[in-house]
Design an enzyme around this catalytic site. Structure first.
Site, mmCIF file in Angstrom:
data_model
loop_
_atom_site.group_PDB
_atom_site.id
_atom_site.type_symbol
_atom_site.label_atom_id
_atom_site.label_comp_id
_atom_site.label_asym_id
_atom_site.label_seq_id
_atom_site.Cartn_x
_atom_site.Cartn_y
_atom_site.Cartn_z
ATOM 1 C CE1 TYR A 1 -21.411 143.534 -14.022
ATOM 2 C CE2 TYR A 1 -21.048 144.053 -16.335
ATOM 3 C CZ TYR A 1 -21.777 144.013 -15.191
ATOM 4 O OH TYR A 1 -22.665 145.117 -14.943
ATOM 5 C CE1 TYR B 1 -32.356 140.756 -25.870
ATOM 6 C CE2 TYR B 1 -30.523 140.241 -24.524
ATOM 7 C CZ TYR B 1 -31.355 141.295 -24.817
ATOM 8 O OH TYR B 1 -31.742 142.235 -24.196
ATOM 9 C CD GLU C 1 -23.710 148.400 -10.584
ATOM 10 O OE1 GLU C 1 -23.412 148.495 -11.522
ATOM 11 O OE2 GLU C 1 -24.684 147.812 -10.045
ATOM 12 N NE ARG D 1 -24.065 148.169 -23.989
ATOM 13 C CZ ARG D 1 -24.647 147.883 -23.024
ATOM 14 N NH1 ARG D 1 -24.866 147.132 -22.418
ATOM 15 N NH2 ARG D 1 -25.173 149.034 -22.328
ATOM 16 C CD GLU E 1 -29.268 141.951 -15.488
ATOM 17 O OE1 GLU E 1 -28.473 141.456 -14.657
ATOM 18 O OE2 GLU E 1 -29.061 142.983 -15.967
ATOM 19 C CE LYS E 2 -26.622 144.838 -19.859
ATOM 20 N NZ LYS E 2 -26.670 144.811 -18.343
ATOM 21 C CB SER F 1 -31.378 151.139 -20.913
ATOM 22 O OG SER F 1 -30.980 150.043 -19.862
ATOM 23 C CG ASN F 2 -25.155 152.481 -20.056
ATOM 24 O OD1 ASN F 2 -24.765 153.367 -20.500
ATOM 25 N ND2 ASN F 2 -24.524 151.804 -19.296
ATOM 26 C CE1 TYR G 1 -26.162 141.534 -11.642
ATOM 27 C CE2 TYR G 1 -23.737 140.968 -11.847
ATOM 28 C CZ TYR G 1 -24.732 141.750 -11.541
ATOM 29 O OH TYR G 1 -24.417 143.171 -11.272
#
Ligand SMILES: *[C@@H]1O[C@H](CO)[C@@H](O)[C@H](O)[C@H]1NC(C)=O
Ligand SMILES: *[C@@H]1O[C@H](CO)[C@@H](O)[C@H](O)[C@H]1NC(C)=O
Length: 371
Positions: free
Chosen positions: A264, A253, A148, A214, A267-268, A206-207, A179
């Site tokens: 950091y 995307y 994290e 962002r 997978e995004k 989702s968050n 990742y």
């Protein structure tokens, strides 16, 4: 000096006898791990066992078991998973890493034999009440594991001067495990074919936090180009298959990380690259991304002074397929590999312990990660 030269052989003989007793007793009293070598590595600190091996060589009466144990001592490594990360269990083998002589266990009764202990940051209690209470063994390394970002995890007081190694996505950690990563393609890999696309820009999120950069950037961008949105934040959660189908149907995307932290990159970014969409990165700097992926494989929001200029560029690329295809040049050289959470970190840790037996300490974990 002269005195030491005299004492040295005597000391080593005593050490050899003690080690022998240890080995003998542990061999007799434990049937769970019939492999003899593992005891040699764990019951004698490495430097003592190395001396013992030398002493044995000059002693014609030593037993064959001891010789075998000395030979194995350097290579057998036991890693104890002290806590399953987020309670998530993974296979305790490193077969896919082509590694030998690495063992992993979650059996805490093997504490005294473990060369390394793996601790997952999120699972450490605030008062450190679930950390080992047993005396620290001289050869044993405690490994801090966290994937994290600093913004998404919290420093726990008392963790300085506890660990010997860090295992994290950061490239400057002792055991860096990003990742995802790029591997060379082989002749067995199919050559890249662009998936059919009917959307220009997509985002699955989702968050939702209005304070995140962002979200602010998205709110600006959508004024100038249509963004197809999915995920829990938009009341449209996707299954794995739907995720895949959605991403491949989009030319671009939004690979927007939830925090801007050193290395950091999650997978995004790696998922759309693998599936066949061009990532638009928001997170650490472009320079940092270029340490992980080729410079011409992605767009970075900082490449443009405004969201409007980025939108204009995307609309231009929509009309210029040849130019758009340049973003996939890397596909002829590399393929994306995802890290398997937990298992890959444990296997890399075990391998590291095998190859690095020397002293190592992390004195200021909280300063390094959250400072
Ligand atoms: C696995 O390791 C063996 C022995 O070191 C080596 O000969 C073999 O090529 C390796 N295989 C892979 C897939 O890396
Ligand atoms: C591991 O770190 C602790 C705490 O800093 C230290 O006391 C210990 O000697 C270290 N052990 C090794 C094998 O590096």
């Amino acid at each position: 000096m002269a005195c030491w030269a005299y004492l040295r052989p005597t000391l080593f003989s005593i050490v050899a006898v003690l080690c022998f007793l240890h080995l003998f007793l542990s061999y007799r009293s434990d049937i769970q791990y019939p492999n003899f070598g593992i005891y040699a590595g764990s019951f004698c600190p490495a430097f003592l066992c190395a001396e013992k091996a030398q002493t044995n060589e000059s002693n014609p009466d030593n037993s064959t078991e001891i010789q075998a144990a000395s030979m194995d001592a350097e290579s057998d490594t036991l890693l104890l998973i002290w806590m399953w990360p987020f309670g998530f269990k993974f296979d305790l083998n490193c077969n896919s890493f082509n590694m030998s002589r690495c063992r992993m266990t979650d059996d805490k009764s093997l504490y005294h034999k473990a060369h390394g202990l793996l601790f997952h940051h999120r699972d450490i209690n605030g008062q450190l009440s679930n950390m080992p209470k047993l005396p620290r063994l001289t050869f044993q390394k405690w490994v801090w594991f966290n994937m994290e970002s600093p913004a998404n995890s919290f420093p726990i007081p008392g963790l300085n001067r506890v660990f010997n190694l860090t295992c994290n996505y950061r490239l400057d950690s002792d055991i860096p495990v990003p990742y995802g990563y790029l591997e060379p393609v082989t002749s067995e890999d199919e050559s890249f074919k662009l998936p059919a696309k009917d959307k220009l820009v997509c985002w699955i999120v989702s968050n939702w936090n209005p304070n995140h950069r962002r979200v602010q950037f998205y709110n600006e961008l959508r004024k100038h180009v249509e963004v197809h949105t999915y995920g829990r934040a938009f009341g449209k959660p996707l299954s794995d298959q739907e995720y895949q189908n959605t991403v491949l149907s989009c030319k671009f995307y939004l690979s927007f990380e939830n925090s801007n932290s050193r290395d950091y990159i999650t997978e995004k970014l790696y998922s759309p690259m693998k599936i066949g969409s061009v990532p638009i990165a928001l997170g650490p700097s472009r320079q940092m991304y270029e340490g992980h992926i080729p410079a011409d494989s992605f767009i970075h929001v900082d490449d443009f002074s405004t969201a409007k200029k980025l939108a204009q560029r995307l609309l231009y690329l929509d009309q210029n397929p040849a130019e758009y295809m340049q973003f996939f040049n890397w596909k002829s050289l590399f393929k994306v590999k995802h890290t398997y959470f937990g298992r890959d970190h444990a296997c890399k840790t075990c391998k590291y312990l095998q190859n690095h037996r020397g002293y190592h300490a992390v004195n200021d974990l909280n300063g390094w990660y959250w400072g």
